[in-house]
Structure formats: structure tokens, C-alpha cells
Design a protein around this motif. Structure first.
Motif, short mmCIF file in Angstrom:
data_model
loop_
_atom_site.label_atom_id
_atom_site.label_comp_id
_atom_site.label_asym_id
_atom_site.label_seq_id
_atom_site.Cartn_x
_atom_site.Cartn_y
_atom_site.Cartn_z
N LEU A 1 -4.74 11.38 6.50
CA LEU A 1 -3.36 11.91 6.51
C LEU A 1 -2.65 11.56 7.82
CD1 LEU A 1 -1.35 13.48 4.81
CD2 LEU A 1 -2.27 15.58 5.77
N THR A 2 -2.67 10.27 8.18
CA THR A 2 -2.01 9.83 9.40
C THR A 2 -0.66 9.17 9.13
OG1 THR A 2 -3.19 7.72 9.33
CG2 THR A 2 -4.19 9.49 10.62
N GLY A 3 -0.33 8.90 7.89
CA GLY A 3 0.91 8.22 7.53
C GLY A 3 2.18 8.89 8.01
N PRO A 4 2.31 10.21 7.91
CA PRO A 4 3.53 10.86 8.37
C PRO A 4 3.79 10.69 9.88
CG PRO A 4 2.37 12.30 6.87
CD PRO A 4 1.46 11.13 7.16
N LEU A 5 2.80 10.24 10.63
CA LEU A 5 2.99 10.02 12.06
C LEU A 5 3.76 8.74 12.35
CD1 LEU A 5 -0.59 11.01 13.29
CD2 LEU A 5 1.47 12.41 13.34
N LEU A 6 3.83 7.83 11.39
CA LEU A 6 4.57 6.58 11.57
C LEU A 6 6.06 6.81 11.39
CD1 LEU A 6 2.36 4.07 9.55
CD2 LEU A 6 2.48 4.34 12.03
N GLU A 7 6.85 6.19 12.24
CA GLU A 7 8.30 6.28 12.09
C GLU A 7 8.78 5.50 10.87
OE1 GLU A 7 12.23 4.99 14.63
OE2 GLU A 7 10.46 5.67 15.71
N ASN A 8 8.24 4.29 10.69
CA ASN A 8 8.55 3.46 9.53
C ASN A 8 7.24 2.93 8.97
OD1 ASN A 8 11.41 3.55 9.72
ND2 ASN A 8 11.32 2.10 11.40
N ASP A 9 7.13 2.94 7.67
CA ASP A 9 5.94 2.40 7.02
C ASP A 9 6.41 1.37 6.01
OD1 ASP A 9 3.57 1.86 5.73
OD2 ASP A 9 3.02 3.95 5.43
N PRO A 10 6.03 0.09 6.19
CA PRO A 10 6.47 -0.94 5.26
C PRO A 10 5.87 -0.81 3.87
CG PRO A 10 4.89 -1.84 6.79
CD PRO A 10 5.19 -0.45 7.25
N ALA A 11 4.85 0.01 3.74
CA ALA A 11 4.20 0.22 2.44
C ALA A 11 3.86 1.69 2.30
CB ALA A 11 2.96 -0.65 2.33
N PRO A 12 4.87 2.54 2.14
CA PRO A 12 4.58 3.97 2.05
C PRO A 12 3.77 4.29 0.79
CG PRO A 12 6.87 3.56 1.52
CD PRO A 12 6.29 2.26 1.98
N LEU B 1 -3.64 4.81 13.09
CA LEU B 1 -2.25 4.81 12.62
C LEU B 1 -2.05 3.60 11.73
CD1 LEU B 1 -0.34 5.91 15.82
CD2 LEU B 1 -0.81 7.25 13.77
N GLU B 2 -2.47 3.72 10.51
CA GLU B 2 -2.41 2.63 9.53
C GLU B 2 -1.19 2.78 8.65
OE1 GLU B 2 -4.65 0.19 9.37
OE2 GLU B 2 -6.08 1.05 10.78
N SER B 3 -0.71 1.64 8.16
CA SER B 3 0.35 1.69 7.14
C SER B 3 -0.27 2.14 5.83
CB SER B 3 0.97 0.29 6.98
OG SER B 3 0.05 -0.57 6.33
N GLY B 4 0.55 2.26 4.82
CA GLY B 4 0.06 2.66 3.51
C GLY B 4 -1.00 1.71 2.96
N ILE B 5 -0.92 0.44 3.34
CA ILE B 5 -1.90 -0.54 2.87
C ILE B 5 -3.29 -0.19 3.39
CG2 ILE B 5 -2.59 -2.97 2.94
CD1 ILE B 5 0.45 -3.62 3.26
N GLY B 6 -3.39 0.04 4.69
CA GLY B 6 -4.68 0.37 5.29
C GLY B 6 -5.22 1.71 4.81
N ARG B 7 -4.32 2.71 4.67
CA ARG B 7 -4.77 4.02 4.20
C ARG B 7 -5.19 3.99 2.75
NH1 ARG B 7 -0.61 7.29 4.33
NH2 ARG B 7 0.84 5.70 4.98
N ALA B 8 -4.50 3.20 1.91
CA ALA B 8 -4.89 3.08 0.51
C ALA B 8 -6.26 2.43 0.38
CB ALA B 8 -3.84 2.29 -0.27
N ALA B 9 -6.49 1.37 1.15
CA ALA B 9 -7.80 0.70 1.10
C ALA B 9 -8.90 1.64 1.60
CB ALA B 9 -7.76 -0.57 1.95
N THR B 10 -8.62 2.41 2.64
CA THR B 10 -9.60 3.36 3.15
C THR B 10 -9.86 4.47 2.15
OG1 THR B 10 -8.88 2.87 5.40
CG2 THR B 10 -10.18 4.85 5.10
N ALA B 11 -8.83 4.90 1.43
CA ALA B 11 -8.99 5.94 0.41
C ALA B 11 -9.91 5.45 -0.71
CB ALA B 11 -7.64 6.35 -0.16
N VAL B 12 -9.77 4.19 -1.09
CA VAL B 12 -10.63 3.62 -2.13
C VAL B 12 -12.08 3.61 -1.66
CG1 VAL B 12 -11.15 1.51 -3.42
CG2 VAL B 12 -8.79 2.29 -3.21
#
Length: 75
Positions: free
Chosen positions: A35-46, A9-20
Motif C-alpha cells: 500500500l505504497t501507491g498513495p504516497l506517489l504524487e503522480n502514478d503513470p499506471a494507477p 515507492l513503486e508505480s502501479g506496474i511494480g505493485r501489481a507485479a509484486t501483488a501477483v
């Protein structure tokens, strides 16, 4: 053997780095679990561009995300 990258359950920062990493070093024939981002209630870096079945990287330099600093206070 080619690696398959995934996130917890990573924020957008972690998912973006993993995508790269997945795009550069990962398998081109197997799906990566990003595709785990939608599971977060709030994401500081969507990173909306990651929350799709097929990722298209933004043209902007860097990871292509904006950090909402006020959201960081809730973490």
C-alpha cells in the motif's frame, strides 16, 4: 518459512507485479507491504485495486492496469 513481499515507492506496474508474486508465493497469514501507491504524487499506471487493505484481483487479463503514456514523460 513463507516470504512476505513488499514494495518501496513503486508505480502501479511494480505493485501489481509484486501483488501477483505475493498471491502465488507469499504468506497467506501475514500482511504484505503493497500500500505504497498513495504516497506517489503522480502514478503513470494507477492500480486502484491494489490501494486497498484487502486486494481483489481484476478479472481482466494481464496485470489489470492501464498505463498513461503522457504521465511517463514526468519521470
Amino acid at each position: 518459512i513463507l516470504p512476505v513481499f513488499t514494495t518501496l515507492l513503486e508505480s502501479g506496474i511494480g505493485r501489481a507485479a509484486t501483488a501477483v508474486l505475493a498471491a502465488g508465493c507469499g504468506s497467506k497469514t501475514h500482511a504484505h507491504g503493497l500500500l505504497t501507491g498513495p504516497l506517489l504524487e503522480n502514478d503513470p499506471a494507477p492500480a486502484v485495486w491494489i490501494n486497498q487493505p484487502e486486494i481483489t484481483f481484476p478479472d481482466a487479463p494481464g496485470l489489470g492496469i492501464f498505463v498513461h503514456l503522457e504521465e511517463l514523460e514526468t519521470f
